[in-house]
Write an enzyme that holds these catalytic residues in place. Structure first.
Site, PDB file in Angstrom:
ATOM      1  CD  GLU A  62      -4.489  -2.871   6.413  1.00 38.13           C
ATOM      2  OE1 GLU A  62      -4.391  -1.885   5.654  1.00 38.13           O
ATOM      3  OE2 GLU A  62      -4.986  -2.800   7.551  1.00 38.13           O
ATOM      4  CD  GLU A  76      -7.085   2.636   2.345  1.00 36.60           C
ATOM      5  OE1 GLU A  76      -5.951   2.354   1.897  1.00 36.60           O
ATOM      6  OE2 GLU A  76      -7.291   2.894   3.539  1.00 36.60           O
TER       7      GLU A  76
END
Length: 134
Positions: free
Chosen positions: A78, A85
């Site tokens: 994650e 991102e």
């Protein structure tokens, strides 16, 4: 935005000079992910629930190893997804780009696959223990 450096004239000015400063930056990164990423908070909460369940069901050593591997793997992937991102957003200046979309989609897919792995591990460990109560 430039990162803080302690000695601006050193040839290694971007290197952390001590273990403590390296740890401080790493912890800051984890805290940032927790503050800014809703899914990170969800994964941490679910991981903590799984760990508490491990204590409740008195897991053996091998079960603990698999449980902790899966929980930490989800957390790590994650964070890596968040890194991808942010890098895509930085390079595209928050504008759509098809390659940026591919990168984000693949990183999100890695998180999804890791979460499925964690669910499978949890099912293998906890379903028999829950069924033993009935």
């Amino acid at each position: 935005m430039l990162m803080d450096s302690r000695d601006k004239h050193s040839p290694n000015k971007w290197k952390n000079r001590t273990l403590v400063s390296s740890l401080e930056l790493a912890i800051t990164g984890i805290i940032t992910a927790l503050k800014e990423e809703r899914n990170m908070r969800k994964h941490v909460l679910l991981g903590i629930v799984a760990i508490i369940a491990g204590f409740v069901f008195r897991l053996n050593q091998m079960e603990w190893l698999w449980l902790l591997l899966s929980v930490f793997l989800v957390w790590i992937v994650e964070i890596v997804n968040t890194v991808f991102e942010n890098v895509v957003d930085m390079f595209t200046d928050f504008h759509f780009h098809p390659i940026g979309k591919k990168i984000k989609d693949m990183a999100a897919g890695a998180v999804l696959m890791t979460a499925f792995f964690a669910l499978i591990v949890a099912a293998i460990i906890f379903i028999p223990k829950i069924l033993a109560f009935f």
